[in-house]
Every structure is written in C-alpha cells, then in structure tokens.
Design a protein around this motif. Sequence first.
Motif, short mmCIF file in Angstrom:
data_model
loop_
_atom_site.label_atom_id
_atom_site.label_comp_id
_atom_site.label_asym_id
_atom_site.label_seq_id
_atom_site.Cartn_x
_atom_site.Cartn_y
_atom_site.Cartn_z
N ALA A 195 0.83 -1.20 0.00
CA ALA A 195 0.00 0.00 0.00
C ALA A 195 0.86 1.25 0.00
CB ALA A 195 -0.92 0.01 1.20
N TYR B 115 -1.89 -3.22 -3.76
CA TYR B 115 -1.94 -4.48 -4.48
C TYR B 115 -2.12 -5.62 -3.48
CZ TYR B 115 0.61 -1.35 -7.65
OH TYR B 115 0.99 -0.28 -8.41
N ASN C 48 -3.10 6.20 -1.97
CA ASN C 48 -4.48 5.74 -2.11
C ASN C 48 -4.62 4.53 -3.01
OD1 ASN C 48 -3.82 6.94 -4.48
ND2 ASN C 48 -5.70 8.13 -4.69
N HIS C 49 -3.56 3.75 -3.15
CA HIS C 49 -3.67 2.55 -3.95
C HIS C 49 -2.85 1.42 -3.35
CE1 HIS C 49 0.21 3.94 -5.51
NE2 HIS C 49 0.42 2.70 -5.90
#
Length: 115
Positions: A98, A104, A101-102
Amino acid sequence: VQLVESGGGLVQPGGSLRLSCAASGFTFSNYAMSWYRQAPGKERELVATIQSAGGETNYANSVRGRFTISRDNAKNTVFLQMNSLKAEDTAVYYCRAARANHGYWGQGTQVTVSS
C-alpha cells in the motif's frame, strides 16, 4: 505487478510457520506492507503492518507477541513469522502493498492450525 505468498500449510497448535510474500513489478521499498487474513465466514482482518523504511510495525491485538512481521527490501520480500499458533489463527493469509491511495493484493496462502 505480482505478490506471491508462500509458506502456508497444516500445523499443530503451538507450532510455528513462516510466511513469505515475494513482490515484483513495483518499487517495493516505497510501499508499506501488510498481512491480512480471512477465516471462513468472517471478514478479512489486518494482522500486521510494516512501514516502507522497515522501522515501524503494528499488530492486531490477537497476534501481538506471537507474530513478527519483517521485510527485506533487497529481496523485495515481506515475512510473517507465526509462533504459538492457535486454532483461531486458521485462515487464508494475504499480503498487501500500500502507498497513498492505492495498493496491491496477493492471491493468499492457507494456514490451518489443527491437531
């Protein structure tokens, strides 16, 4: 981008396992890394987090003192050492990267604690 977990399996109560999550396709050292788990019929929960520089760690109350998260930025890998395992630790364990704001997710690895 790939996050590939490994190290899960069947272990007796009181035993230990070490999970690994190998990352590729992004700048691993820039991301906070976390382990989550999801037991059957329950929501996914955060287990542990380690910040990008590898210093600060945080744990769920249920695992603090038994689990240790660590990372090797040279090998793009995050680990979860799990000791004194209990039946309630049985779940699919996922790693997550992380940043801002994104993030995986990995595909998960099954951990079963049973005698």
